[in-house]
Design an enzyme around this catalytic site. Structure first.
Site, PDB file in Angstrom:
ATOM      1  N   ASP A  58       7.165 -27.705  -0.391  1.00 25.64           N
ATOM      2  CA  ASP A  58       7.401 -26.605  -1.347  1.00 25.64           C
ATOM      3  C   ASP A  58       7.462 -26.964  -2.837  1.00 25.64           C
ATOM      4  O   ASP A  58       8.374 -26.500  -3.551  1.00 25.64           O
ATOM      5  CB  ASP A  58       8.712 -25.882  -0.975  1.00 25.64           C
ATOM      6  CG  ASP A  58       8.694 -25.307   0.428  1.00 25.64           C
ATOM      7  OD1 ASP A  58       7.713 -25.522   1.146  1.00 25.64           O
ATOM      8  OD2 ASP A  58       9.677 -24.647   0.817  1.00 25.64           O
ATOM      9  N   ASP A  88       6.337 -22.168   0.614  1.00 26.34           N
ATOM     10  CA  ASP A  88       7.050 -20.955   0.961  1.00 26.34           C
ATOM     11  C   ASP A  88       6.078 -19.815   0.682  1.00 26.34           C
ATOM     12  O   ASP A  88       5.478 -19.768  -0.411  1.00 26.34           O
ATOM     13  CB  ASP A  88       8.272 -20.845   0.028  1.00 26.34           C
ATOM     14  CG  ASP A  88       9.573 -20.704   0.773  1.00 26.34           C
ATOM     15  OD1 ASP A  88       9.599 -20.888   2.003  1.00 26.34           O
ATOM     16  OD2 ASP A  88      10.579 -20.399   0.107  1.00 26.34           O
ATOM     17  N   LYS A 135       4.756 -21.079   5.205  1.00 18.67           N
ATOM     18  CA  LYS A 135       5.927 -20.755   6.027  1.00 18.67           C
ATOM     19  C   LYS A 135       6.751 -19.646   5.381  1.00 18.67           C
ATOM     20  O   LYS A 135       6.541 -19.322   4.203  1.00 18.67           O
ATOM     21  CB  LYS A 135       6.780 -22.005   6.234  1.00 18.67           C
ATOM     22  CG  LYS A 135       7.364 -22.556   4.951  1.00 18.67           C
ATOM     23  CD  LYS A 135       8.068 -23.842   5.225  1.00 18.67           C
ATOM     24  CE  LYS A 135       8.701 -24.411   3.978  1.00 18.67           C
ATOM     25  NZ  LYS A 135       9.673 -23.531   3.336  1.00 18.67           N
ATOM     26  N   CYS A 169      14.981 -26.743   2.279  1.00 21.47           N
ATOM     27  CA  CYS A 169      13.773 -26.970   3.072  1.00 21.47           C
ATOM     28  C   CYS A 169      13.538 -28.435   3.417  1.00 21.47           C
ATOM     29  O   CYS A 169      13.076 -28.745   4.512  1.00 21.47           O
ATOM     30  CB  CYS A 169      12.567 -26.342   2.385  1.00 21.47           C
ATOM     31  SG  CYS A 169      12.677 -24.540   2.442  1.00 21.47           S
TER      32      CYS A 169
HETATM   33  C1  VGL Z   1      14.051 -23.032  -0.334  1.00 22.27           C
HETATM   34  C2  VGL Z   1      15.872 -21.788  -0.844  1.00 22.27           C
HETATM   35  C3  VGL Z   1      15.236 -20.652  -0.459  1.00 22.27           C
HETATM   36  C4  VGL Z   1      13.402 -24.394  -0.290  1.00 22.27           C
HETATM   37  C5  VGL Z   1      13.396 -21.910   0.075  1.00 22.27           C
HETATM   38  O1  VGL Z   1      12.163 -24.497  -0.392  1.00 22.27           O
HETATM   39  O2  VGL Z   1      14.152 -25.356  -0.136  1.00 22.27           O
HETATM   40  N1  VGL Z   1      15.294 -22.964  -0.787  1.00 22.27           N
HETATM   41  N2  VGL Z   1      14.000 -20.722   0.015  1.00 22.27           N
END
Ligand code: VGL
Length: 204
Positions: free
Chosen positions: A11, A53, A97, A141
């Site tokens: 991410d 994400d 994802k 993540c």
């Molecule tokens: C994430 C918080 C919310 C991440 C994704 O990529 O770690 N953190 N959504």
């Protein structure tokens, strides 16, 4: 059978970097070391995978629909794009994802490729049993992906100079690294990888 390593970049997207919807104060700090790691893996002929994400506009992951997070990384938006300075080697496998509106999608193992393939299946096919993990965010993540990889029996190494965390509660990223280590992950740095002691060229 020769079992090889792969790099899994989690991410590294605009919304998790400064100026983004869910910005990590120094999220973009991971870009340079991640690029160096990706180069090393590509040069060694080893797979590079990158998760992103990739939420629908309406998902229970977002605060306004019952979740805890501000709207971020909505499919096809600039916020969901990889950081512009991230250099993904040719052949990098992208996993999207968080597509399911009922799920958070923290773990890269929930990701699917453009043609609908899942990480488990890909890693098996690539004969990968060892993962080097970096990216964002350490305390979400990266943590979830690492734990799931360990549960699935992969050898996991987290690249600590190429991760950064949300730290809603200060210190959570540090705790996350300790949790990962206790769960069996090795911790090292891209700097250390560059010494060449870690990565072996795959057998021909
Ligand atoms: C994430 C918080 C919310 C991440 C994704 O990529 O770690 N953190 N959504």
């Amino acid at each position: 059978m020769h079992e090889k390593a792969a790099l899994l970049i989690v991410d590294v997207q605009n919304d998790f970097c400064p100026g983004g919807a869910l910005q990590i104060t120094d999220g973009d700090r991971v870009v340079k070391p991640t690029n160096r790691a990706a180069q090393l893996f590509a040069a060694a002929g080893l797979p590079v995978l990158a998760s992103r994400d990739w939420h629908p506009p309406t998902t229970r992951h977002f605060r306004k629909f019952g979740g805890v997070w501000p709207v971020h990384c909505v499919q096809e938006t600039q916020g969901a794009a990889f950081h512009p300075a991230l250099l993904l080697p040719k052949g990098t496998i992208v996993l999207s994802k968080g597509i399911n509106p009922e799920m958070d999608g923290y773990s890269a193992f929930e990701g699917v490729t453009y043609d609908g393939r899942i990480l488990d299946e890909l890693l098996q096919e690539l004969q990968v049993r060892e993962l080097y993990i970096c990216g964002l965010a350490t305390d979400y993540c990266v943590l979830c992906t690492t734990r799931e990889a360990l549960r699935k029996g992969f050898k996991v190494t987290v690249l600590t100079d190429a991760v950064a965390g949300v730290d809603i509660v200060p210190g959570e990223s540090e705790t996350a690294l300790e949790t990962m280590e206790k769960a069996g992950a090795h911790l090292t740095t891209v700097k250390e990888l560059q010494t060449g002691k870690h990565l072996k060229l795959p057998e021909q």
